[in-house]
Scaffold this active site. Structure first.
Site, PDB file in Angstrom:
ATOM      1  CG  HIS A 394      -5.672   5.909  21.616  1.00  0.00           C
ATOM      2  ND1 HIS A 394      -4.818   5.648  20.555  1.00  0.00           N
ATOM      3  CD2 HIS A 394      -5.672   4.790  22.380  1.00  0.00           C
ATOM      4  CE1 HIS A 394      -4.331   4.417  20.690  1.00  0.00           C
ATOM      5  NE2 HIS A 394      -4.822   3.878  21.793  1.00  0.00           N
ATOM      6  CG  ASP A 428      -0.266   1.750  24.176  1.00  0.00           C
ATOM      7  OD1 ASP A 428      -0.596   1.807  25.371  1.00  0.00           O
ATOM      8  OD2 ASP A 428      -0.949   1.189  23.300  1.00  0.00           O
TER       9      ASP A 428
HETATM   10 ZN   LIG Z   1      -2.663   0.468  23.896  1.00  0.00          ZN
END
Ligand SMILES: [Zn+2]
Length: 579
Positions: A394, A428
């Site tokens: 992220h 993910d």
């Molecule tokens: Zn995640």
């Protein structure tokens, strides 16, 4: 620093320079080669089908990428053999054992490809066949070297017959059985020799000559010459069977210093231990200690003001104290808040990723692990796994969030992209917004992500299907947002599609952002994947047969995280080597 690296193509500047050096060595050391032979080397790597073999080039590099030695081998998967086209050191590189190190790498590679033998030509050590005493001495030294490995000329055949009458120095065909001890049957030997002569030496050998050589293979199985120089196999010379097939496992040895103890903070140290314990029950892994890399690799991906801020603010924080961003001064980029703790929101995308004393050190070490894994891949290892936390996918160029600070996968991709194109596959549960943003305008790095749709899943602002890249990078970002509730079949079908898209792109390297938060019961996800689905996911990715670096991202249900990781890697290994 000396390292052996596998060169996959000539698409990058670094590799083009290496190939030029390889060609220079060929010109210098093999005067009988034509310029055509030398010029076609890059094409061998780029268009293997045209040349009937898959070619694999290893270079031994010194400081600043100077090539000190190289080996080129070709692999024929149907007849299951490898052929050593060239192995040579540069003239100015005094042989510091370079040839031996390369030859051992070549043998390991041949074993990992499932070859039953490594063939090559070697000039004769028989004074009848080689009249020049100086050349004869060289030939003897070479045959002695190979004999250490059990490799000797095949006898009782006409292979070493001169193509033209009276030619001096006709080569022997040497066979290294790679320590496997499998007898070579005559019919198979004939097929292999036909492949070698027709596909490699057609310009030198007439069809009549080839038939004559093939018909001369009478011994069944074929026989190797008796040992002449070295006593029977010294055990240390036996190849370590399948060493290249082990998955390099690099664990962040400093992850535990980053421990946020607030209630409900799920990104905890126990995650790593849970995975490591399960992997230990397999014999698929080889532990590798992480090396330390310079911060310059991080700077190539993240903005220097962000790196500087992150480093400084962590140093100011009291042990055990976390700072959560709470002011987001996004409207005035020119005037970041002076108070370091308040400035957190200037670089952060959410309110739940804290800064603390050790966040920088732990995140930097995770990057070291990812780069160590990338180095193992460059050395020719097929699979490597950086088992790290904090996660990274992220983190964007100048922001952190989602428990991530540095985007380890993007940094490893940037590093590998000097040597060949890269695909990043993010599996993910949450969209890999970091690498999407970092490579959005690049065409040499494909970013693919399968995740919960941003209309209900973090990070909410990216991961939509219509985000496809920009400028030169148009078409090289692919998002597969999926509904809140899906079946295993739906998931695996999407993964299959993503794998096909990666195959079409045809990268030299694959990086997998492995999130295990797609599992049933994960506190941050809504899907219900089971161990068998992780096994299948691993297989699908392994079947791409790409050198693959896996980097650990999310996954927070610690009761099953290890079991799911073990299934994923068993599948990945099976897909890569057994399908
Ligand atoms: Zn995640």
């Amino acid at each position: 620093m000396i390292r052996i690296r596998r060169v996959s193509d000539n698409t990058t500047r670094v590799n083009r320079e290496v190939l030029q050096q390889v060609q220079d060595i060929l010109r210098e050391q093999f005067p009988s080669l034509t310029s055509l032979d030398i010029e076609k080397i890059p094409d061998l790597l780029m268009n293997p089908m045209k040349h009937h073999f898959r070619f694999i080039l290893y270079v031994l590099e010194g400081f600043r990428g100077t090539v000190k030695a190289f080996a080129l081998i070709s692999h024929e998967p149907h007849l299951k053999f490898c052929y050593l086209d060239y192995i040579s050191t540069a003239r100015q590189a005094a042989d510091g054992g370079f040839g031996g190190a390369l030859y051992e790498t070549v043998r390991e590679q041949a074993i990992s490809l499932g070859a039953t033998g490594l063939f090559f030509e070697c000039l004769p050590d028989d004074p009848e066949l080689c009249k020049d005493p100086a050349i004869l001495r060289q030939n003897k030294a070479r045959l002695r070297f190979y004999e250490q490995y059990g490799a000797r000329p095949i006898i009782n055949t006409a292979y070493e017959t001169s193509v033209a009458l009276g030619d001096d120095n006709p080569p022997y065909l040497v066979l290294d059985d790679l320590g496997l001890g499998k007898p070579l049957r005559a019919h198979k030997a004939r097929s292999i020799v036909r492949a070698i002569l027709e596909w490699k030496y057609a310009h030198l050998c007439s069809p009549e000559y080839i038939e004559k050589v093939l018909n001369s293979f009478r011994d069944d199985p074929v026989r190797l010459r008796a040992r002449r120089y070295v006593k029977p196999m010294n055990p240390i010379m036996l190849p370590e069977d399948g060493k290249l097939r082990k998955i390099s496992l690099i664990v962040n040895d400093k992850h535990f210093i980053h421990h946020i103890k607030e209630r409900g903070y799920v990104e905890s140290p126990v995650r790593i231990e849970a995975i490591r314990k399960e992997l230990e029950t397999t014999n698929l892994f080889e532990p590798v200690f992480p090396k330390e890399f310079s911060e310059k690799h991080i700077r190539k991906v993240h903005a220097s003001d962000y790196i500087g801020y992150f480093k400084r603010v962590c140093k100011t924080l009291a042990p055990g104290k976390s700072v959560y961003p709470y002011v987001f001064p996004i409207r005035n980029a020119a005037r970041p808040p002076r108070e370091l703790a308040v400035r957190a929101g200037y670089y952060c995308i959410d309110t739940f990723t804290p800064l603390n004393e050790n966040a920088f050190l732990a995140a930097k070490r995770a990057v070291d692990c990812a780069l160590t894994g990338a180095d193992k891949i460059l050395e020719g290892r097929r699979l490597a796994y950086a088992l790290v936390r904090p996660p990274g996918h992220h983190a964007e160029r100048r922001s952190f969030g989602g428990f991530c600070y540095f985007n380890s996968a993007a940094i490893a991709a940037q590093y590998l992209s000097s040597y060949g194109s890269v695909a990043i596959l993010d599996i993910d549960y949450h969209h890999g917004n970091g690498q999407q943003e970092i490579f959005y305008e690049r065409k040499d790095v494909l970013t693919v992500s399968i995740h919960g749709h941003p209309k209900f899943a973090y990070p909410y602002f990216s991961g939509f299907e219509d985000e496809k890249g920009f400028g030169q990078g148009k078409g090289s970002n692919i998002n597969h947002p999926l509904p809140e509730c899906i079946t295993s079949e739906q998931y695996l079908k999407t993964l299959e599609k993503a794998a096909q898209q990666i195959a079409v792109f045809g990268p030299a390297y694959l990086i997998v952002c492995l999130g295990l938060d797609t599992a049933k019961g994960d506190p941050t996800g809504t899907w219900g994947l089971l161990a068998k689905d992780f096994d299948q996911s691993g297989k699908t990715i392994g079947k791409l047969k790409l050198p693959t670096l896996v980097i650990q991202e999310g996954g927070y249900r610690t009761r099953v995280i290890g079991i799911n990781a073990r299934h994923f890697f068993t599948g990945l290994w099976t897909g890569q080597f057994r399908s």
